[in-house]
Design an enzyme around this catalytic site. Structure first.
Site, PDB file in Angstrom:
ATOM      1  N   HIS A 418       0.850  -1.196   0.000  1.00  0.00           N
ATOM      2  CA  HIS A 418       0.000   0.000   0.000  1.00  0.00           C
ATOM      3  C   HIS A 418       0.889   1.251   0.000  1.00  0.00           C
ATOM      4  CE1 HIS A 418       0.835   0.855   4.269  1.00  0.00           C
ATOM      5  NE2 HIS A 418       0.670  -0.460   4.495  1.00  0.00           N
ATOM      6  N   CYS A 439       3.567  -4.898   6.443  1.00  0.00           N
ATOM      7  CA  CYS A 439       3.194  -4.531   5.082  1.00  0.00           C
ATOM      8  C   CYS A 439       4.380  -3.943   4.320  1.00  0.00           C
ATOM      9  CB  CYS A 439       2.052  -3.528   5.101  1.00  0.00           C
ATOM     10  SG  CYS A 439       0.465  -4.263   5.607  1.00  0.00           S
TER      11      CYS A 439
END
Length: 464
Positions: A418, A439
């Site tokens: 992301h 992430c």
């Protein structure tokens, strides 16, 4: 003179007639004397001609024939044996039958023998040692262990040449019934028969099921329906053919049923899955910087849905269907075969904190990133994954944080790629002390490009 001549001729004629009658009567009487103790012409006893023979002569002939007597015993598969009179102390016994036949033939009616046949059947009486005969029978070749083979029933067998089930006929075997055989042999000896066929006399045991058995032929029809199925799989890029040769190994034929062994089908599907599935297997991968590394399995690859495929395959075989298809999968990969990553993937080099997006072998974008915080044990796991889904304007939530992002692309549970607009820099050693919760944090513009190219199932490769 005329009268005298006529009278003379009459006397001569009368004399000739009288003499002829006398001669004929004498001749007939002479033959009658001959037939006092001889049989008429055309006299047959037990099928043999005894014309003009006396009872004594007939007895002598019969005794001579007895001296030549032997019983030949024939069995299955060319087996035979013999019994001789001397082996069983056998003797021929004469009764009054031959004399009684002569008594029935009046000597005065011998002339009738020239106009009709006289046939007589008389008993042929023999005596023998019963115990010795039983021992002889016990030792006959038919009862030797090496010569006895039990009958076998007709059965179904699969012909790989014809790709069908065929009925193999029963085999009569040579298993003989001793009590019945002994009875048949004794009866033949008592009648002085020269040969006896034990098979014709039903002395052998027979198979219970023959080739024309209705149930057996119905089972053949059912089994042939199963093997008429033909399924050609594309199993992760490899052809796998299920035809009669394969299906015949799954068919269980009993006395009254032809069924599919579903455990065998399960074994088949499991074997193919182990052979062609890539899910859960490590892979060799060539990195952009020229290294060859072994990638951990991760949650990516071809994985057969075995339960679903077993059910589908079983139904197809039962219905005798012809199909060309892929097996049921619970997970799929981007490319067929063992090298299932293909030439379009995201390559995430966790050691160098650098990412590459390949599409059809061409690098579309490369970018620095920040991965999981190593100092806190949140390292981003290595492995091969498929993109779970992608979403715009998502809010990432976890213990102690709630972060909105523009491009959310998860690939390993809650771990995904992301944008991270709050970061001023990417790459280097940032992840060691200031990394993410696991992430891959990307610059906004690069996250946008990646988002536009990837899709659900798109390969994501992570390695150190």
């Amino acid at each position: 003179m005329e009268r005298r001549k006529k009278s003379l001729w009459k006397k001569i004629a009368a004399t000739v007639v009288i003499v002829s009658v006398i001669l004929i009567a004498a001749t007939y009487a002479g033959f009658s004397l001959f037939f006092e103790d001889h049989y008429y012409y055309h006299t047959k006893i037990n099928g043999d001609d005894y014309s003009y023979k006396t009872p004594v002569e007939a007895e002598a002939i019969m005794y001579q024939e007895f001296q030549k007597y032997s019983l030949e015993i024939q069995g299955r598969e060319g087996m035979y044996d013999t019994i001789l009179p001397a082996e069983i102390d056998m003797e021929y016994i004469f009764d009054d039958s031959l004399i009684n036949i002569k008594r029935e033939q009046s000597p005065l009616l011998w002339i009738l023998g020239f106009f009709k046949e006289y046939s007589y059947d008389i008993p042929q009486l023999v005596e023998y040692n019963e115990e010795i005969l039983d021992e002889k029978i016990d030792g006959l070749t038919f009862f030797k262990t090496e010569n006895i083979r039990a009958p076998s029933d007709a059965y179904l067998t699969y012909s790989s040449e014809g790709k069908c089930y065929i009925v193999v006929d029963s085999s009569p075997g040579t298993d003989i019934v001793k009590e019945k055989t002994a009875q048949v042999i004794k009866e033949a000896i008592n009648r002085m028969e020269f040969s006896v066929d034990l098979d014709e006399k039903d002395c052998y045991r027979y198979a219970e099921v023959n080739a024309d058995d209705k149930t057996l032929n119905e089972l053949a029809v059912q089994a042939n329906k199963y093997i008429s199925a033909n399924i050609i799989y594309n199993w992760n890029g490899s052809d796998v053919v299920v035809d009669g040769d394969v299906i015949s190994g799954w068919i269980v034929i009993t006395k009254d049923s032809a069924t599919l062994d579903e455990e065998k089908i399960r074994e088949f599907v499991t074997e193919q899955a182990e052979l062609y599935d890539t899910y859960g297997k490590n892979r060799i991968f060539h990195t952009t910087d020229g290294r060859e590394i072994e990638l951990k399995s991760g949650a990516y690859g071809w994985k057969t849905d075995k339960e679903a495929e077993i059910e589908t395959l079983t139904a197809a075989v039962k219905n005798g269907e012809t199909q060309s298809r892929e097996p049921a999968y619970s997970y799929t990969a981007a490319a067929p075969g063992q090298q299932d990553i293909g030439n379009s993937y995201v390559e995430i080099d966790l050691s160098n904190q650098h990412l590459y997006l390949y599409v059809e072998s061409a690098i579309i974008v490369e970018s620095d990133f920040v991965s999981g915080n190593a100092s806190r044990g949140w390292n981003t796991p290595a492995g091969v994954y498929g993109l779970t889904y992608k979403a715009r304007n998502a809010v990432l939530r976890g213990e102690g944080y709630e972060t909105p992002v523009n491009y959310w692309m998860p690939f390993n549970g809650n771990i995904g790629m992301h944008d991270a607009t709050w970061r001023g820099s990417f790459g280097g050693q940032i992840y060691e002390t200031n990394g993410s919760h696991g992430c891959i944090n990307l610059p906004l513009e690069n996250a946008k490009i990646i988002y536009e190219y990837i899709y659900t199932g798109f390969p994501v490769v992570c390695y150190y």
